[in-house]
Design an enzyme around this catalytic site. Structure first.
Site, mmCIF file in Angstrom:
data_model
loop_
_atom_site.group_PDB
_atom_site.id
_atom_site.type_symbol
_atom_site.label_atom_id
_atom_site.label_comp_id
_atom_site.label_asym_id
_atom_site.label_seq_id
_atom_site.Cartn_x
_atom_site.Cartn_y
_atom_site.Cartn_z
ATOM 1 N N HIS A 82 0.848 -1.197 0.000
ATOM 2 C CA HIS A 82 0.000 0.000 0.000
ATOM 3 C C HIS A 82 0.877 1.238 0.000
ATOM 4 O O HIS A 82 1.876 1.298 0.694
ATOM 5 C CB HIS A 82 -0.895 0.021 1.237
ATOM 6 C CG HIS A 82 -1.765 1.250 1.300
ATOM 7 N ND1 HIS A 82 -2.914 1.370 0.549
ATOM 8 C CD2 HIS A 82 -1.630 2.414 1.981
ATOM 9 C CE1 HIS A 82 -3.464 2.551 0.787
ATOM 10 N NE2 HIS A 82 -2.703 3.194 1.651
ATOM 11 N N ASP A 161 -15.402 3.121 7.597
ATOM 12 C CA ASP A 161 -14.406 4.061 7.088
ATOM 13 C C ASP A 161 -15.016 5.025 6.082
ATOM 14 O O ASP A 161 -14.682 6.205 6.060
ATOM 15 C CB ASP A 161 -13.233 3.321 6.448
ATOM 16 C CG ASP A 161 -12.182 4.304 5.928
ATOM 17 O OD1 ASP A 161 -11.638 5.059 6.761
ATOM 18 O OD2 ASP A 161 -11.945 4.346 4.712
ATOM 19 N N ARG A 168 -14.733 13.242 8.396
ATOM 20 C CA ARG A 168 -13.435 13.871 8.696
ATOM 21 C C ARG A 168 -13.078 14.902 7.646
ATOM 22 O O ARG A 168 -12.499 15.953 7.940
ATOM 23 C CB ARG A 168 -12.345 12.793 8.781
ATOM 24 C CG ARG A 168 -12.450 11.919 10.025
ATOM 25 C CD ARG A 168 -11.621 10.647 9.868
ATOM 26 N NE ARG A 168 -10.226 10.931 9.586
ATOM 27 C CZ ARG A 168 -9.426 10.129 8.879
ATOM 28 N NH1 ARG A 168 -9.870 8.993 8.383
ATOM 29 N NH2 ARG A 168 -8.174 10.466 8.661
ATOM 30 N N SER A 183 -7.870 3.992 9.412
ATOM 31 C CA SER A 183 -8.558 4.006 8.124
ATOM 32 C C SER A 183 -7.825 3.135 7.100
ATOM 33 O O SER A 183 -8.420 2.266 6.445
ATOM 34 C CB SER A 183 -8.649 5.462 7.640
ATOM 35 O OG SER A 183 -8.979 5.538 6.277
ATOM 36 N N LYS A 187 -8.806 -1.161 6.015
ATOM 37 C CA LYS A 187 -9.094 -1.571 4.637
ATOM 38 C C LYS A 187 -8.130 -2.650 4.161
ATOM 39 O O LYS A 187 -8.513 -3.603 3.484
ATOM 40 C CB LYS A 187 -9.052 -0.344 3.714
ATOM 41 C CG LYS A 187 -10.284 0.547 3.887
ATOM 42 C CD LYS A 187 -10.211 1.795 3.039
ATOM 43 C CE LYS A 187 -9.315 2.844 3.676
ATOM 44 N NZ LYS A 187 -9.377 4.163 3.064
HETATM 45 N N1 URA Z 1 -5.969 7.416 3.160
HETATM 46 C C1 URA Z 1 -6.926 6.676 3.746
HETATM 47 O O1 URA Z 1 -7.321 5.647 3.229
HETATM 48 N N2 URA Z 1 -7.432 7.097 4.914
HETATM 49 C C2 URA Z 1 -7.031 8.221 5.527
HETATM 50 O O2 URA Z 1 -7.526 8.540 6.590
HETATM 51 C C3 URA Z 1 -6.039 8.989 4.901
HETATM 52 C C4 URA Z 1 -5.519 8.548 3.717
#
Ligand code: URA
Ligand code: CA
Length: 437
Positions: A82, A161, A168, A183, A187
């Site tokens: 990632h 999320d 947010r 977050s 995922k």
């Molecule tokens: N990328 C994400 O997936 N979540 C965040 O909170 C910030 C960047």
């Protein structure tokens, strides 16, 4: 439990229990806790932070809010990668086939880009016919058959999320370390990988501008990964210029193919080998990253890497002839050189500005619903450390023939602003700042 008391507890800097976090997140997802209370909680977390245990509990609760994917039917250790996102970051396109060609299974779930440039899916879909629309069963089958697949988001992963991020985004609470880490990691962990290699970018083109913040995020995410029982490594890398030379979807596919042949830009190759070396190590294919790098270089040299990319394209219904004939990729005839107004050495190329310039041409999305033009983008002729003479091309704009002159002018202007030239040669910063494992 009263939501009010939990907001107060966090506001006063105390640690929330796993049960309290469950109550808050589940209540929010179920619509029982209103946005205004969740906003206040997010702001309290922004100012007070969270302990490692709280951050892990938050991540686990978020994972449990939706479906999860199992990759158990695929033999071997599945390593995911990632990146926290940069400009012109072509590494996934290189790494998926490259790492698979060295023997580690790669089952990649990728996103579309919201921001300056397209995401991995947008880039791959610039290959005629290429489809990323796969079920989990398709993904598993493809990886079993050829060792690699890149799919769009399948299923309803981490709905908590989606809701929290949207909140947010409008309440100035995006850049909170525990909230970002929760977050991203929720995922990744929901997507079923056994091990994770994280590329945390620092610099102008990145989400976090400072190295220190990037290291903190790296440590937080590694601690969550370990807490979840997954081998996790994070690299903190430099985004003081876009990665490689190409910024734009089909242009980056071409750049990835060149890199798989060993003819790509040095920085893209270096980062791909470094991340890939770690992926092979975590997959148990070698004992340390340097050994992995050697394996990857061998796959590039003997043609296995580029061959695997062809297999990936075929497996996902694309025209694999693009690998030998770039003319099959969407492209434009209208190429405009951006000439330097002064002489000097390139010290920095503001990645964010280049990203916005590429988006202005149509290479990225302004809003969720904008269409991406796969053919357009920017090729950087000069990179950090290069000498530039007056009138020499800094970059080449790839635009549509019917692009309005004022758009081209604006893009030229942005590129000139993005390039920071100095009279003297300055020392080049490292591409890789460090590793957290
Ligand atoms: N990328 C994400 O997936 N979540 C965040 O909170 C910030 C960047
Ligand atoms: Ca690139």
């Amino acid at each position: 439990m009263r939501v009010y008391d939990l907001i107060l507890k966090k506001r006063n800097g105390r640690e929330l229990t796993a049960m309290e976090i469950d109550y808050l997140i589940n209540g929010y997802v179920d619509g029982k806790i209103p946005d205004y209370q969740m906003s206040a909680l997010a702001m309290a977390i922004y100012f007070q932070g969270m302990t490692e245990q709280e951050t892990l509990n938050l991540t686990n609760t978020m994972i449990d809010s939706g479906e999860t994917i199992s990759l158990e039917a695929i033999p071997g250790i599945k390593v995911d990668k990632h990146s926290t996102g940069g400009v012109g970051d072509t590494t996934t396109l290189v790494l998926a086939p490259l790492v698979a060609s060295a023997g580690a299974p790669v089952a990649k779930l990728s996103g579309r880009g919201l921001g300056h440039t397209g995401g991995t899916l947008d880039k791959l879909e610039s290959i005629p016919g290429f489809s990323t629309d796969m079920t989990v069963a398709d993904l598993v089958d493809a990886v079993k058959n050829i060792g690699v697949a890149v799919a769009g988001q399948t299923g309803n992963l981490v709905p908590a999320d989606k809701m929290l991020y949207a909140l947010r985004d409008v309440t100035a609470t995006v850049d909170s370390m525990p909230l970002i880490a929760g977050s991203i990691m929720s995922k990744k962990l929901a997507a079923g990988a056994d091990a994770l290699v994280l590329d945390v970018k620092a610099g102008d083109g990145a989400f976090l501008k400072s190295k220190e913040e990037a290291f903190e995020l790296a440590r937080t995410m590694v601690s969550i990964g370990k807490g979840a029982g997954k081998k996790t490594v994070a690299l903190v890398t430099n985004m003081d210029q876009p990665l490689g030379r190409a910024v734009g979807n089909a242009l980056e596919v071409k750049e990835a193919i060149m890199t798989l042949r060993g003819e790509g830009p040095a920085d893209l190759q270096e980062l791909s080998l470094f991340l890939g070396g770690w992926m092979l190590t975590l997959a148990g294919k070698c004992s340390e990253p340097d050994e992995g790098k050697t394996m990857l270089l061998e796959a590039i040299k003997n043609g296995a890497a580029v061959q695997k990319f062809k297999e990936l394209i075929r497996s996902q219904h694309g025209n694999d002839a693009v690998v030998d004939d770039f003319a099959i990729l969407p492209h434009v005839a209208n190429q405009i050189k951006v000439k330097s107004l002064r002489a000097g050495y390139v010290q920095r190329i503001k990645a964010e500005t280049i990203g916005i310039a590429a988006m202005t041409l149509g290479a990225g999305r302004d809003t969720k619903d904008s269409q991406i033009d796969p053919a357009v983008g920017i090729i950087l002729e000069k990179k950090v450390g290069d000498r530039v003479k007056i009138g020499e091309a800094l970059a080449v704009i790839h635009a549509r023939d019917d692009a309005p002159p004022e758009v081209i002018e604006a893009v030229e202007e942005m590129i000139l602003i993005a390039y920071k030239l100095h009279n003297e040669q300055t020392e080049k910063a490292d591409l890789i700042y460090g590793t957290v494992d």
